[in-house]
Design a protein around this motif. Structure first.
Motif, mmCIF file in Angstrom:
data_model
loop_
_atom_site.group_PDB
_atom_site.id
_atom_site.type_symbol
_atom_site.label_atom_id
_atom_site.label_comp_id
_atom_site.label_asym_id
_atom_site.label_seq_id
_atom_site.Cartn_x
_atom_site.Cartn_y
_atom_site.Cartn_z
ATOM 1 N N THR A 1 1.876 -3.350 -1.665
ATOM 2 C CA THR A 1 1.028 -3.901 -0.613
ATOM 3 C C THR A 1 1.271 -5.394 -0.406
ATOM 4 O O THR A 1 0.776 -5.960 0.558
ATOM 5 C CB THR A 1 -0.472 -3.679 -0.917
ATOM 6 N N TRP B 1 2.639 2.697 5.570
ATOM 7 C CA TRP B 1 1.437 2.725 6.400
ATOM 8 C C TRP B 1 0.452 1.598 6.129
ATOM 9 O O TRP B 1 -0.465 1.376 6.903
ATOM 10 C CB TRP B 1 0.714 4.066 6.279
ATOM 11 N N ASP C 1 -1.425 -1.819 6.159
ATOM 12 C CA ASP C 1 -1.514 -2.930 7.102
ATOM 13 C C ASP C 1 -1.425 -4.230 6.299
ATOM 14 O O ASP C 1 -2.391 -4.641 5.664
ATOM 15 C CB ASP C 1 -2.832 -2.860 7.878
ATOM 16 N N TYR C 2 -0.263 -4.857 6.315
ATOM 17 C CA TYR C 2 -0.029 -6.056 5.503
ATOM 18 C C TYR C 2 -0.864 -7.240 5.963
ATOM 19 O O TYR C 2 -0.966 -8.230 5.246
ATOM 20 C CB TYR C 2 1.469 -6.400 5.498
ATOM 21 N N ARG D 1 -4.002 -7.027 6.166
ATOM 22 C CA ARG D 1 -5.309 -6.803 5.528
ATOM 23 C C ARG D 1 -5.172 -6.800 4.009
ATOM 24 O O ARG D 1 -5.490 -5.822 3.353
ATOM 25 C CB ARG D 1 -5.901 -5.484 5.997
#
Length: 142
Positions: A34, A103, A105-106, A108
């Motif tokens: 992430t 998938w 969302d980098y 967030r």
């Protein structure tokens, strides 16, 4: 790999309890995935590297596989975990932690910790449903 992934492997290997070891690894691996899209690029481009570099990367990835597989095997042999083929479980959970790069969302980053905890806890709950609640404090090093 040297500065971000290998230290996770080293630390996981030092944990004596197999449930804590695999939960730690899955949590940290998910957090790594992430934090940067680099893992996605590496997987797609590894075949373009020369054979020596490919072999070096595969050796590192094999270490991760063995940490998870051997932890599952240890848990199963001790009677603490359900009996499923450990190679299936290993690829399933490594795949779950890795697939995040496709998938997540980098933008967030505040969700990264929650996601990594969900992956580790879901693993424990499915493999060791009776014991997983007892390990919640242990797996974070509390």
């Amino acid at each position: 790999l040297n500065s971000h992934f290998i230290p996770i492997l080293d630390e996981a290997e030092r944990l004596a309890d197999p449930a804590s070891r695999v939960a730690f690894f899955l949590r940290k691996f998910a957090l790594l995935n992430t934090s940067s899209r680099a893992n996605r690029t590496l997987v797609h481009e590894v075949h373009r590297l020369d054979k020596n570099h490919q072999n070096e990367i595969m050796h590192i990835w094999r270490r991760a596989y063995e940490i998870v597989r051997d932890s599952i095997r240890e848990l199963q042999r001790s009677g603490r975990a359900r009996r499923f083929r450990e190679s299936f479980l290993t690829f399933m959970w490594l795949g779950m932690a890795f697939w995040v790069v496709y998938w997540f969302d980098y933008g967030r980053q505040t969700n990264a910790e929650e996601l990594s905890e969900a992956i580790a806890q879901t693993f424990l709950d499915s493999l060791m449903p009776e014991a997983s609640s007892d390990l919640k404090g242990v797996q974070k090093g509390r």
